[in-house]
Design a protein around this motif. Structure first.
Motif, mmCIF file in Angstrom:
data_model
loop_
_atom_site.group_PDB
_atom_site.id
_atom_site.type_symbol
_atom_site.label_atom_id
_atom_site.label_comp_id
_atom_site.label_asym_id
_atom_site.label_seq_id
_atom_site.Cartn_x
_atom_site.Cartn_y
_atom_site.Cartn_z
ATOM 1 N N ILE A 89 -31.414 41.367 70.344
ATOM 2 C CA ILE A 89 -32.419 40.811 69.426
ATOM 3 C C ILE A 89 -31.705 39.885 68.442
ATOM 4 C CG2 ILE A 89 -34.036 42.740 69.601
ATOM 5 C CD1 ILE A 89 -32.957 43.789 66.943
ATOM 6 N N LYS A 90 -32.385 38.835 68.060
ATOM 7 C CA LYS A 90 -31.873 37.942 67.021
ATOM 8 C C LYS A 90 -32.845 38.002 65.859
ATOM 9 C CE LYS A 90 -30.182 33.198 66.342
ATOM 10 N NZ LYS A 90 -30.064 31.858 66.971
ATOM 11 N N VAL A 91 -32.350 38.411 64.687
ATOM 12 C CA VAL A 91 -33.240 38.644 63.554
ATOM 13 C C VAL A 91 -32.899 37.717 62.395
ATOM 14 C CG1 VAL A 91 -33.673 41.055 64.148
ATOM 15 C CG2 VAL A 91 -31.771 40.486 62.632
ATOM 16 N N THR A 92 -33.883 37.502 61.548
ATOM 17 C CA THR A 92 -33.711 36.663 60.368
ATOM 18 C C THR A 92 -33.206 37.509 59.210
ATOM 19 O OG1 THR A 92 -35.514 35.225 61.085
ATOM 20 C CG2 THR A 92 -34.896 35.113 58.762
ATOM 21 N N LEU A 93 -32.081 37.100 58.632
ATOM 22 C CA LEU A 93 -31.557 37.763 57.442
ATOM 23 C C LEU A 93 -32.104 37.121 56.177
ATOM 24 C CD1 LEU A 93 -27.785 38.222 58.430
ATOM 25 C CD2 LEU A 93 -29.686 39.819 58.741
ATOM 26 N N SER A 94 -32.312 35.803 56.232
ATOM 27 C CA SER A 94 -32.870 35.081 55.088
ATOM 28 C C SER A 94 -33.597 33.845 55.602
ATOM 29 C CB SER A 94 -31.767 34.667 54.106
ATOM 30 O OG SER A 94 -32.264 33.771 53.142
ATOM 31 N N GLU A 95 -34.908 33.784 55.384
ATOM 32 C CA GLU A 95 -35.676 32.623 55.823
ATOM 33 C C GLU A 95 -35.352 31.400 54.976
ATOM 34 O OE1 GLU A 95 -39.829 33.205 56.987
ATOM 35 O OE2 GLU A 95 -39.554 35.344 56.527
ATOM 36 N N GLU A 96 -35.126 31.611 53.670
ATOM 37 C CA GLU A 96 -34.846 30.488 52.764
ATOM 38 C C GLU A 96 -33.544 29.775 53.142
ATOM 39 O OE1 GLU A 96 -35.410 33.625 51.701
ATOM 40 O OE2 GLU A 96 -37.504 33.380 51.054
ATOM 41 N N GLU A 97 -32.513 30.570 53.511
ATOM 42 C CA GLU A 97 -31.205 29.990 53.833
ATOM 43 C C GLU A 97 -30.980 29.862 55.332
ATOM 44 O OE1 GLU A 97 -27.989 31.402 50.925
ATOM 45 O OE2 GLU A 97 -29.461 33.031 50.865
ATOM 46 N N ASN A 98 -32.021 30.141 56.117
ATOM 47 C CA ASN A 98 -31.950 30.002 57.571
ATOM 48 C C ASN A 98 -30.786 30.812 58.157
ATOM 49 O OD1 ASN A 98 -33.013 28.977 59.966
ATOM 50 N ND2 ASN A 98 -31.573 27.276 60.010
ATOM 51 N N LYS A 99 -30.684 32.059 57.737
ATOM 52 C CA LYS A 99 -29.617 32.935 58.216
ATOM 53 C C LYS A 99 -30.164 33.864 59.297
ATOM 54 C CE LYS A 99 -26.938 33.103 53.909
ATOM 55 N NZ LYS A 99 -26.374 33.997 52.869
ATOM 56 N N HIS A 100 -29.426 33.937 60.410
ATOM 57 C CA HIS A 100 -29.853 34.778 61.527
ATOM 58 C C HIS A 100 -28.665 35.577 62.060
ATOM 59 C CE1 HIS A 100 -33.599 32.475 61.634
ATOM 60 N NE2 HIS A 100 -32.849 31.383 61.562
#
Length: 455
Positions: free
Chosen positions: A274-285
């Protein structure tokens, strides 16, 4: 000689002259060349902009100590005006059993490793230890860094790359993360020795340690805890292929599986990545490879705090691992021991019991994610397999089939009434925590811990 290195947990502001030069822009490098020309350190310019960093770095090597220090300090002063570079990430995750030492004892035990580094057979190997009483909102973390140099040649130039293998140990969680950058960390067999030795030094765990493999259930749970937003799902299809689904318009997993194309795979096959979002604002996955126990990100924008935050989710799963474990084998063993009759008949009874409990839970939970219903199923059969364990509830009848409950009573050596009560209480706990997986697991665990009794 280029001291190129990959550091994540233990960077601590340490950058080589090469790394600082690589982080500057073309104009800043050009200004450095002009300064070198004015000081008569160079008599010509490189032919291309791409050659600026190597040309300046070669100039450093040619200077006397005083001038060399001046140029390095000037590079550093420019570098310090810019935002520090972030990095990509590649690491194995480990979970060890037993009791961790306190931070001070763990540090003292690791210090003893420094006197025996020769037995690793790695030239110039050194060891650095960084204890943290508190960092990124977590307590009792210790970082270990194994360092050595590796020489290779490129276009007849000798280049030295600094290898670092970093291990971050979360003493309060019994979790370790070991970096795994290609060409920048040590060999696979060397890293395996490092992590085993370190974990044995900071805990009473004995025996070999291997990366933590995350099952289909665990990956589904991770998607639900804290409503992590997935951007990619990979499914293992009958051991023959892996099918990846890229999610262009991310949302929570409940929204994503409303699409028929995703739901088809989600309902039928096991998740492997799975690839998950750590921070939507900083586009971290972050990509989680459940098959090999890896955490990865190719985007150079992660910080150690991002990994620390995610490790807390992993810990919540591991803390209640028995709720993510199918107890089918244990129940079948009990059935073979406690039921009379042919084996095929015993198998039929247990299959019927499982099917009935699963159907009843699915109808009551109505969980399209197949996460909550599995937790509830596992919790019920955990109570069935554990001697002298049942949950209290005021209702003595449940939706379960009476005939099958009588078989379950014989299999588990529990009373029919206690089985009904246990089922009712598990579903009652679910109703109170139906929108928060972490809270549900905590509440079930507390109920199991507090309601052990004689059936």
């Amino acid at each position: 000689m280029i001291k190129e290195q990959k550091l994540f947990f233990t960077r601590n502001g340490e950058y080589s002259a090469w790394e600082m030069l690589a982080h500057l822009d073309d104009q800043e490098r050009y200004d450095l060349l002009i300064m070198c020309q004015r000081k008569s350190w160079i008599t010509s310019f490189p032919s291309t902009v791409e050659a600026y960093p190597m040309f300046i770095y070669s100039t450093i090597d040619d200077l006397e100590d005083e001038d060399q220090a001046y140029l390095c300090n000037h590079i550093k002063s420019i570098f310090n005006t810019k935002e520090a570079p972030k990095t990509d990430f590649n690491a194995f995750i480990y979970h060890y059993h037993g009791v961790s030492l306190d931070l001070q004892s763990a540090e003292l035990n690791l210090e003893k490793l420094k006197t025996g580094l020769l037995h690793y057979g790695i030239n110039g190997l050194s060891l650095s230890i960084f204890p943290h009483t508190r960092i990124n909102g977590l307590s009792n973390i210790i970082d270990v860094r194994f360092t050595s140099d590796k020489d290779f040649y490129y276009k007849k130039n000798q280049i030295t790359r600094t290898l670092h293998t970093e291990i971050r140990i979360y003493l309060d969680m019994n979790i370790a993360i070991m970096t795994n950058y290609s060409d920048y960390t040590h060999k696979e067999n060397e890293k395996a020795v490092f992590v085993n030795e370190v974990i044995q030094r900071v805990s009473d765990h004995r025996g070999s340690i291997t990366p933590l493999l995350l099952s289909d259930e665990s990956l589904r749970n991770l998607l639900t805890i804290n409503n992590r937003v997935p951007t990619k799902l990979k499914f293992e299809v009958e051991g023959r292929m892996v099918v990846g689904v890229d999610i262009v318009q991310p949302g929570n997993i409940s929204e994503i599986i409303q699409h028929d194309e995703v739901k088809y795979f989600y309902d039928r096959y096991s998740l492997s990545h799975i690839k998950v979002t750590l921070s939507e604002e900083e586009n971290k996955h972050l990509l989680i490879d459940g098959i090999e126990g890896k955490l990865m990100s190719r985007a150079s924008n992660l910080e150690s705090s991002d990994i620390d935050s995610f490790v807390k989710d992993i810990h919540n799963l591991l803390k209640f691992n028995y709720l993510s474990t199918n107890h089918d084998k244990a129940i079948r063993r009990l059935a073979l021991i406690n039921l009379a009759g042919p084996i095929t008949q015993k198998e039929h009874y247990i299959n019927s019991c499982y099917a009935d409990v699963k159907i009843k839970i699915s109808s009551l939970a109505n969980d399209s994610l197949h996460v909550y219903d599995k937790i509830l199923l596992n919790a019920f059969f955990y109570c069935m397999k554990e001697p002298q364990l049942y949950l209290e509830n005021e209702l003595t009848n449940s939706p379960l089939d009476e005939k099958l409950v009588s078989y379950m009573a014989r299999i588990s050596n529990k009373s029919i009434e206690s089985i009904h009560k246990t089922f009712n209480q598990i579903m009652c706990i679910y109703e109170q925590n139906r929108n928060d997986l972490a809270s549900l697991m905590i509440s079930i665990d507390q109920a199991i811990t507090n309601h052990r009794g004689v059936t």
